[in-house]
Motif scaffolding. Sequence first.
Motif, short mmCIF file in Angstrom:
data_model
loop_
_atom_site.label_atom_id
_atom_site.label_comp_id
_atom_site.label_asym_id
_atom_site.label_seq_id
_atom_site.Cartn_x
_atom_site.Cartn_y
_atom_site.Cartn_z
N SER A 97 2.40 8.30 7.21
CA SER A 97 3.74 8.79 7.61
C SER A 97 4.82 8.31 6.64
O SER A 97 5.72 9.08 6.28
CB SER A 97 4.07 8.30 9.03
N SER A 98 4.73 7.05 6.23
CA SER A 98 5.74 6.50 5.32
C SER A 98 5.68 7.16 3.95
O SER A 98 6.72 7.49 3.35
CB SER A 98 5.55 4.99 5.17
N VAL A 99 4.47 7.38 3.44
CA VAL A 99 4.33 8.02 2.13
C VAL A 99 4.79 9.48 2.21
O VAL A 99 5.44 9.99 1.29
CB VAL A 99 2.87 7.94 1.64
N ALA A 100 4.47 10.15 3.32
CA ALA A 100 4.92 11.54 3.50
C ALA A 100 6.44 11.61 3.55
O ALA A 100 7.05 12.54 3.01
CB ALA A 100 4.33 12.12 4.78
N ALA A 101 7.08 10.62 4.18
CA ALA A 101 8.54 10.59 4.24
C ALA A 101 9.15 10.42 2.86
O ALA A 101 10.16 11.05 2.52
CB ALA A 101 9.00 9.46 5.16
N ILE A 102 8.53 9.57 2.04
CA ILE A 102 9.00 9.39 0.66
C ILE A 102 8.85 10.70 -0.12
O ILE A 102 9.75 11.11 -0.85
CB ILE A 102 8.24 8.25 -0.03
N THR A 148 1.31 9.30 -5.41
CA THR A 148 1.54 10.63 -4.82
C THR A 148 2.55 11.42 -5.64
O THR A 148 2.34 12.60 -5.94
CB THR A 148 2.03 10.49 -3.37
N ARG A 149 3.65 10.79 -6.02
CA ARG A 149 4.67 11.48 -6.82
C ARG A 149 4.11 11.88 -8.18
O ARG A 149 4.43 12.95 -8.70
CB ARG A 149 5.90 10.59 -6.98
N ARG A 150 3.27 11.02 -8.74
CA ARG A 150 2.65 11.34 -10.02
C ARG A 150 1.74 12.55 -9.88
O ARG A 150 1.75 13.46 -10.73
CB ARG A 150 1.86 10.14 -10.54
N ARG A 151 0.97 12.59 -8.79
CA ARG A 151 0.08 13.72 -8.56
C ARG A 151 0.86 15.01 -8.31
O ARG A 151 0.48 16.08 -8.80
CB ARG A 151 -0.83 13.44 -7.34
N ALA A 197 0.83 -1.21 0.00
CA ALA A 197 0.00 0.00 0.00
C ALA A 197 0.86 1.25 0.00
O ALA A 197 0.56 2.24 -0.69
CB ALA A 197 -0.93 0.00 1.22
N ILE A 198 1.95 1.22 0.77
CA ILE A 198 2.87 2.38 0.82
C ILE A 198 3.51 2.61 -0.54
O ILE A 198 3.58 3.75 -1.02
CB ILE A 198 3.95 2.15 1.90
N GLU A 199 3.96 1.54 -1.17
CA GLU A 199 4.62 1.66 -2.48
C GLU A 199 3.66 2.22 -3.52
O GLU A 199 4.00 3.12 -4.29
CB GLU A 199 5.15 0.30 -2.91
N ALA A 200 2.44 1.66 -3.54
CA ALA A 200 1.45 2.13 -4.52
C ALA A 200 1.06 3.58 -4.26
O ALA A 200 0.95 4.39 -5.19
CB ALA A 200 0.21 1.23 -4.47
N ALA A 201 0.86 3.92 -2.97
CA ALA A 201 0.48 5.29 -2.63
C ALA A 201 1.61 6.27 -2.94
O ALA A 201 1.36 7.39 -3.38
CB ALA A 201 0.12 5.38 -1.15
N ALA A 202 2.86 5.84 -2.73
CA ALA A 202 4.00 6.72 -3.01
C ALA A 202 4.12 7.01 -4.50
O ALA A 202 4.37 8.14 -4.91
CB ALA A 202 5.29 6.08 -2.49
N ILE A 203 3.94 5.98 -5.32
CA ILE A 203 4.00 6.16 -6.78
C ILE A 203 2.90 7.11 -7.24
O ILE A 203 3.13 8.04 -8.02
CB ILE A 203 3.88 4.80 -7.50
#
Length: 204
Positions: free
Chosen positions: A160-165, A27-30, A19-25
Amino acid sequence: MAFGRRYLEKGVSSQKNQAIEAAAIETRRRIKRHADDFLKRSFRAFAIATGIKLTLLIALWGLAHYGVLERPHFVLSISTVLGLFLIRDIWVSWPFVRLGLTELARYGWRPKLALSEVVAGHVFQRVLTEAQAAPATRTSKIMLMLAGQSREGLEQDIASSVAAIARNTTWSDLRPFLISAGIKTGALMALYSVSVFLLLAWAD
């Protein structure tokens, strides 16, 4: 029992990482898309405003060139118009300037850190809101309970993890857009400045 719990913990941890990996990808795209859209809109508005300014200045120059405005009146008109342009620019830019100064002061006048922290804060809130809005199935609730974790804690961990990425990648993601916007804006400002200088020189 302990083996079963460890197995469930591994399963939950694996799903969380996915979930973190998918959300990070996503998020960066957005972030890239929103930055591109915002900078394009900002430059378009700046270009239109600059075009209007030049049109007014050229109109005044035309009036002076064809004798409708005498030299003293032309100089006064140009000075007044340029002053109004400056007041307008300050008025339009002040909310962004104030926000930028506030964030810079908060993070020790380090632009890259301030930008990263602001983006990370927005990302945390957005990811947490989306995670909380996602429906929870009965199976997932039971798995979390047996693994000794709560949905709220899992949501916080993911956000928190996605925000850190986002914090660590913001500058590299946004740098191309910022550089491009800076070059375009600088070129347009240079063109505007040269045009004003030539108009004033030709008026002599």
